[in-house]
Design a protein around this motif. Structure first.
Motif, PDB file in Angstrom:
ATOM      1  N   VAL A  71      36.013 -15.603 -34.635  1.00  0.00           N
ATOM      2  CA  VAL A  71      37.018 -15.377 -33.601  1.00  0.00           C
ATOM      3  C   VAL A  71      36.244 -14.761 -32.177  1.00  0.00           C
ATOM      4  O   VAL A  71      36.695 -15.143 -31.050  1.00  0.00           O
ATOM      5  N   SER A  72      35.234 -13.627 -32.539  1.00  0.00           N
ATOM      6  CA  SER A  72      34.749 -13.089 -31.580  1.00  0.00           C
ATOM      7  C   SER A  72      33.657 -13.860 -30.764  1.00  0.00           C
ATOM      8  O   SER A  72      33.714 -14.232 -29.889  1.00  0.00           O
ATOM      9  N   ALA A  73      33.104 -14.774 -31.610  1.00  0.00           N
ATOM     10  CA  ALA A  73      32.181 -15.844 -31.204  1.00  0.00           C
ATOM     11  C   ALA A  73      32.836 -16.979 -30.073  1.00  0.00           C
ATOM     12  O   ALA A  73      32.265 -17.092 -29.267  1.00  0.00           O
ATOM     13  N   MET A  74      34.140 -17.434 -30.641  1.00  0.00           N
ATOM     14  CA  MET A  74      34.893 -18.300 -29.820  1.00  0.00           C
ATOM     15  C   MET A  74      35.144 -17.652 -28.481  1.00  0.00           C
ATOM     16  O   MET A  74      35.045 -18.187 -27.277  1.00  0.00           O
ATOM     17  N   ALA A  75      35.776 -16.251 -28.338  1.00  0.00           N
ATOM     18  CA  ALA A  75      36.084 -15.755 -27.260  1.00  0.00           C
ATOM     19  C   ALA A  75      34.923 -15.521 -26.453  1.00  0.00           C
ATOM     20  O   ALA A  75      34.926 -15.664 -25.202  1.00  0.00           O
ATOM     21  N   VAL A  76      33.758 -15.048 -26.960  1.00  0.00           N
ATOM     22  CA  VAL A  76      32.529 -14.666 -26.220  1.00  0.00           C
ATOM     23  C   VAL A  76      31.827 -15.684 -25.553  1.00  0.00           C
ATOM     24  O   VAL A  76      31.526 -15.810 -24.221  1.00  0.00           O
ATOM     25  N   LEU A  77      31.915 -16.975 -26.255  1.00  0.00           N
ATOM     26  CA  LEU A  77      31.235 -18.042 -25.600  1.00  0.00           C
ATOM     27  C   LEU A  77      32.130 -18.872 -24.606  1.00  0.00           C
ATOM     28  O   LEU A  77      31.730 -19.384 -23.617  1.00  0.00           O
ATOM     29  N   VAL A  78      33.403 -18.641 -24.858  1.00  0.00           N
ATOM     30  CA  VAL A  78      34.426 -19.151 -23.743  1.00  0.00           C
ATOM     31  C   VAL A  78      34.300 -18.377 -22.530  1.00  0.00           C
ATOM     32  O   VAL A  78      34.027 -18.902 -21.561  1.00  0.00           O
ATOM     33  N   LEU A  79      34.418 -17.056 -22.869  1.00  0.00           N
ATOM     34  CA  LEU A  79      34.098 -16.203 -21.517  1.00  0.00           C
ATOM     35  C   LEU A  79      32.913 -16.457 -20.760  1.00  0.00           C
ATOM     36  O   LEU A  79      32.616 -16.263 -19.650  1.00  0.00           O
ATOM     37  N   ALA A 121      18.556 -12.694 -35.909  1.00  0.00           N
ATOM     38  CA  ALA A 121      18.945 -13.573 -37.198  1.00  0.00           C
ATOM     39  C   ALA A 121      17.993 -12.685 -37.902  1.00  0.00           C
ATOM     40  O   ALA A 121      18.292 -12.382 -39.098  1.00  0.00           O
ATOM     41  N   SER A 122      16.728 -12.179 -37.674  1.00  0.00           N
ATOM     42  CA  SER A 122      15.941 -11.380 -38.636  1.00  0.00           C
ATOM     43  C   SER A 122      16.368  -9.971 -39.051  1.00  0.00           C
ATOM     44  O   SER A 122      16.670  -9.569 -40.233  1.00  0.00           O
ATOM     45  N   VAL A 123      17.072  -9.602 -38.080  1.00  0.00           N
ATOM     46  CA  VAL A 123      17.414  -8.173 -38.421  1.00  0.00           C
ATOM     47  C   VAL A 123      18.866  -8.191 -39.168  1.00  0.00           C
ATOM     48  O   VAL A 123      19.253  -7.320 -39.917  1.00  0.00           O
ATOM     49  N   LEU A 124      19.607  -9.274 -38.923  1.00  0.00           N
ATOM     50  CA  LEU A 124      20.826  -9.548 -39.926  1.00  0.00           C
ATOM     51  C   LEU A 124      20.448  -9.676 -41.172  1.00  0.00           C
ATOM     52  O   LEU A 124      21.196  -9.219 -41.973  1.00  0.00           O
ATOM     53  N   LEU A 133      23.323  -9.337 -33.788  1.00  0.00           N
ATOM     54  CA  LEU A 133      22.574  -8.145 -33.995  1.00  0.00           C
ATOM     55  C   LEU A 133      23.845  -7.166 -34.007  1.00  0.00           C
ATOM     56  O   LEU A 133      23.409  -5.918 -34.791  1.00  0.00           O
ATOM     57  N   LEU A 134      24.753  -7.246 -33.489  1.00  0.00           N
ATOM     58  CA  LEU A 134      25.554  -6.011 -33.629  1.00  0.00           C
ATOM     59  C   LEU A 134      26.293  -5.729 -35.064  1.00  0.00           C
ATOM     60  O   LEU A 134      26.220  -4.551 -35.512  1.00  0.00           O
ATOM     61  N   PRO A 135      26.765  -6.698 -35.801  1.00  0.00           N
ATOM     62  CA  PRO A 135      27.121  -6.435 -37.299  1.00  0.00           C
ATOM     63  C   PRO A 135      25.958  -6.123 -37.866  1.00  0.00           C
ATOM     64  O   PRO A 135      26.125  -5.084 -38.791  1.00  0.00           O
ATOM     65  N   ALA A 136      24.718  -6.556 -37.607  1.00  0.00           N
ATOM     66  CA  ALA A 136      23.531  -5.935 -38.506  1.00  0.00           C
ATOM     67  C   ALA A 136      23.128  -4.803 -38.151  1.00  0.00           C
ATOM     68  O   ALA A 136      22.948  -3.789 -39.338  1.00  0.00           O
ATOM     69  N   LEU A 137      23.349  -4.000 -36.939  1.00  0.00           N
ATOM     70  CA  LEU A 137      22.983  -2.510 -36.573  1.00  0.00           C
ATOM     71  C   LEU A 137      23.971  -1.815 -37.032  1.00  0.00           C
ATOM     72  O   LEU A 137      23.548  -0.922 -37.777  1.00  0.00           O
ATOM     73  N   TRP A 138      25.514  -2.211 -37.134  1.00  0.00           N
ATOM     74  CA  TRP A 138      26.430  -1.516 -37.722  1.00  0.00           C
ATOM     75  C   TRP A 138      26.165  -1.211 -39.507  1.00  0.00           C
ATOM     76  O   TRP A 138      26.097  -0.254 -39.974  1.00  0.00           O
ATOM     77  N   LEU A 139      25.634  -2.421 -40.176  1.00  0.00           N
ATOM     78  CA  LEU A 139      25.247  -2.453 -41.371  1.00  0.00           C
ATOM     79  C   LEU A 139      24.099  -1.515 -41.876  1.00  0.00           C
ATOM     80  O   LEU A 139      24.355  -0.653 -42.868  1.00  0.00           O
ATOM     81  N   LEU A 140      23.287  -1.231 -40.761  1.00  0.00           N
ATOM     82  CA  LEU A 140      21.951  -0.684 -40.797  1.00  0.00           C
ATOM     83  C   LEU A 140      22.375   0.802 -40.765  1.00  0.00           C
ATOM     84  O   LEU A 140      21.446   1.607 -41.444  1.00  0.00           O
ATOM     85  N   LEU A 141      22.886   1.009 -39.922  1.00  0.00           N
ATOM     86  CA  LEU A 141      23.402   2.548 -39.457  1.00  0.00           C
ATOM     87  C   LEU A 141      24.730   3.141 -40.028  1.00  0.00           C
ATOM     88  O   LEU A 141      24.876   4.491 -39.751  1.00  0.00           O
ATOM     89  N   ARG A 142      25.251   2.546 -40.759  1.00  0.00           N
ATOM     90  CA  ARG A 142      26.607   2.994 -41.463  1.00  0.00           C
ATOM     91  C   ARG A 142      26.200   4.072 -42.475  1.00  0.00           C
ATOM     92  O   ARG A 142      25.130   3.952 -43.361  1.00  0.00           O
ATOM     93  N   ALA A 189      23.130 -14.124 -29.850  1.00  0.00           N
ATOM     94  CA  ALA A 189      22.365 -13.129 -30.342  1.00  0.00           C
ATOM     95  C   ALA A 189      22.961 -11.724 -30.707  1.00  0.00           C
ATOM     96  O   ALA A 189      22.696 -10.883 -31.450  1.00  0.00           O
ATOM     97  N   ALA A 190      23.748 -11.241 -29.696  1.00  0.00           N
ATOM     98  CA  ALA A 190      24.629 -10.073 -29.766  1.00  0.00           C
ATOM     99  C   ALA A 190      25.631 -10.366 -31.021  1.00  0.00           C
ATOM    100  O   ALA A 190      25.849  -9.063 -31.670  1.00  0.00           O
ATOM    101  N   LEU A 191      26.171 -11.481 -31.272  1.00  0.00           N
ATOM    102  CA  LEU A 191      27.164 -11.307 -32.372  1.00  0.00           C
ATOM    103  C   LEU A 191      26.409 -11.308 -33.589  1.00  0.00           C
ATOM    104  O   LEU A 191      26.997 -10.905 -34.628  1.00  0.00           O
TER     105      LEU A 191
END
Length: 105
Positions: A41-49, A15-18, A92-101, A88-90
């Motif tokens: 949508v990703s959150a729902m899919a990942v949590l169900v899986l 959450a801090s990185v985001l 962190l991944l968008p946060a890293l994309w934002l930081l590294l784009r 946490a992955a949901l």
């Protein structure tokens, strides 16, 4: 250290990185508007899986948890703490994309 405390640490870091990524993004309003539907949508899919496959892995004996280190709340066989890592992955991944784009000049 309990699994619950460890999960809180993972969630706090993600959450801090985001938060940092959103604060430094000049187009954060557009990014947030664009990303929320996909993230939900990703959150729902990942949590169900996670629920399905963690139940299968715990039920088959591949994973075991020390009862003294879990909060005690379970969804099926899965301790609620297990859901912190995909969340946490949901975050962190968008946060890293934002930081590294690459930004347009």
């Amino acid at each position: 250290m309990t699994y619950f405390v460890l999960s809180l640490v993972f969630l706090a870091v993600a959450a801090s990185v985001l938060l940092i990524a959103l604060l430094v993004a000049p187009d954060r309003a557009r990014v947030v508007r664009r990303w929320w539907p996909g993230i939900l949508v990703s959150a729902m899919a990942v949590l169900v899986l996670t629920a399905v496959f963690d139940n299968l892995m715990i039920g088959s004996g591949l994973m075991q948890y020390d009862e003294d280190n879990i909060a005690g709340v379970r969804l099926g066989l899965v301790p609620v703490e297990d859901f912190a890592y995909p969340v946490a992955a949901l975050l962190l991944l968008p946060a890293l994309w934002l930081l590294l784009r690459k930004r347009a000049r």
